[in-house]
Design a protein around this motif. Structure first.
Motif, short mmCIF file in Angstrom:
data_model
loop_
_atom_site.label_atom_id
_atom_site.label_comp_id
_atom_site.label_asym_id
_atom_site.label_seq_id
_atom_site.Cartn_x
_atom_site.Cartn_y
_atom_site.Cartn_z
N CYS A 146 0.84 -1.20 0.00
CA CYS A 146 0.00 0.00 0.00
C CYS A 146 0.88 1.25 0.00
N HIS B 76 0.14 4.08 1.11
CA HIS B 76 -0.10 4.93 2.28
C HIS B 76 0.96 4.69 3.34
N GLU B 77 0.89 3.52 4.00
CA GLU B 77 1.88 3.23 5.04
C GLU B 77 2.43 1.81 4.92
N GLY B 78 2.23 1.19 3.78
CA GLY B 78 2.98 -0.03 3.50
C GLY B 78 2.37 -1.35 3.88
N CYS B 79 1.12 -1.40 4.27
CA CYS B 79 0.49 -2.68 4.56
C CYS B 79 0.29 -3.49 3.27
N CYS C 112 -6.83 -1.93 0.98
CA CYS C 112 -5.87 -2.10 2.06
C CYS C 112 -6.64 -2.18 3.38
N CYS D 47 -5.65 -1.76 6.40
CA CYS D 47 -5.18 -0.94 7.53
C CYS D 47 -5.99 0.34 7.68
N HIS D 48 -6.19 1.09 6.58
CA HIS D 48 -6.93 2.35 6.67
C HIS D 48 -7.91 2.49 5.52
N ASP D 49 -8.23 1.36 4.87
CA ASP D 49 -9.30 1.30 3.87
C ASP D 49 -9.02 2.10 2.59
N SER D 50 -7.78 2.27 2.24
CA SER D 50 -7.53 2.83 0.91
C SER D 50 -7.97 1.83 -0.15
FE1 FES Z 1 -2.89 1.13 3.48
FE2 FES Z 1 -2.95 2.99 5.33
S1 FES Z 1 -1.43 1.49 5.01
S2 FES Z 1 -4.44 2.55 3.84
#
Ligand code: FES
Length: 225
Positions: free
Chosen positions: A155, A157-160, A174, A176-179
């Motif tokens: 991802c 955003h923050e790599g999940c 994703c 983690c934060h629904d991107s």
């Molecule tokens: Fe994927 Fe935040 S790490 S939406």
């Protein structure tokens, strides 16, 4: 229980909530670990940048291939192997990728084993999804093989790991934060805090085999530009 990529998982909402709780406990840094799957050395993962701005503003990242010191895998001619599940390490064929998802997690590797799953980092991880070829944007269709598209599994955003899938909307999600990312449109962000699209990996068919046609078209990982 639901099986995704050979793994049995909780129902989507329960799993997502569990991941959110994990991040909320301050353990998100563990998800930025980009050490090789084998546990040894390897490419260093990108570090998170400053918190992303709120709102729908997207990052107009210029297209470029990553430089060798940033990332050198996968490469043209590589085969794809399952990254997870009971078939981990086996070659992925086009028939293995189900129409309209969910995505399959894979790594690329050459036929001689010079690189691939054995020395891959998280940045090498790929997701494969098959879609109706007529639903693909022109650029996406150019990178696809029989409607199968490949993207970085990390991802932006923050790599999940991008492990969830919406059958209804055909979106990569994703947990983690629904991107959400649109696999029919070059991995563009459609929802959530991520601001940069997923890096696409061109594919082709060679003698019926699914093969990498070139390096990632875009930046892999989640470092801010
Ligand atoms: Fe994927 Fe935040 S790490 S939406």
């Amino acid at each position: 229980m639901t099986e995704i990529n050979g793994r049995e998982t909780e129902a989507p909402m329960n799993r997502r909530n569990a991941v959110k709780a994990f991040v909320g406990l301050g353990l998100a840094s563990a998800l930025t670990d980009c050490t090789p799957a084998s546990g040894g050395g390897g490419p260093v993962g990108e570090m998170p940048g400053p918190p992303p701005a709120q709102g729908p503003q997207l990052d107009p990242e210029p297209e470029r291939a990553p430089s060798p010191d940033e990332h050198e895998h996968p490469a043209e001619g590589d085969l794809l192997v399952f990254a997870l599940g009971v078939r981990k390490g086996e070659v992925v064929t086009s028939a293995d990728v189900p129409l309209d998802g969910p995505q399959i997690f894979a790594y690329a590797g050459d036929a001689d084993g010079a690189h691939g799953a054995s020395d891959a980092s998280r940045l090498d991880q790929i997701i494969l999804v098959r879609l109706d070829p007529m639903s693909l944007s022109e650029e996406t269709a150019h990178h696809a093989a029989e409607g199968i598209v490949a993207y970085s599994a990390i991802c932006t955003h923050e790599g999940c790991d991008i492990s969830d899938w919406s059958t209804q909307n055909r979106r990569l999600i994703c947990p983690c934060h629904d991107s959400e990312f649109d696999p029919t449109d070059n991995g563009q962000v459609t929802e959530g805090p991520a601001r940069r699209r997923l890096a696409a990996l061109p594919l082709k068919l060679v003698d019926g085999q699914l093969v990498v046609a070139g390096g990632f078209t875009g930046r892999v990982g989640f470092r801010s530009p």
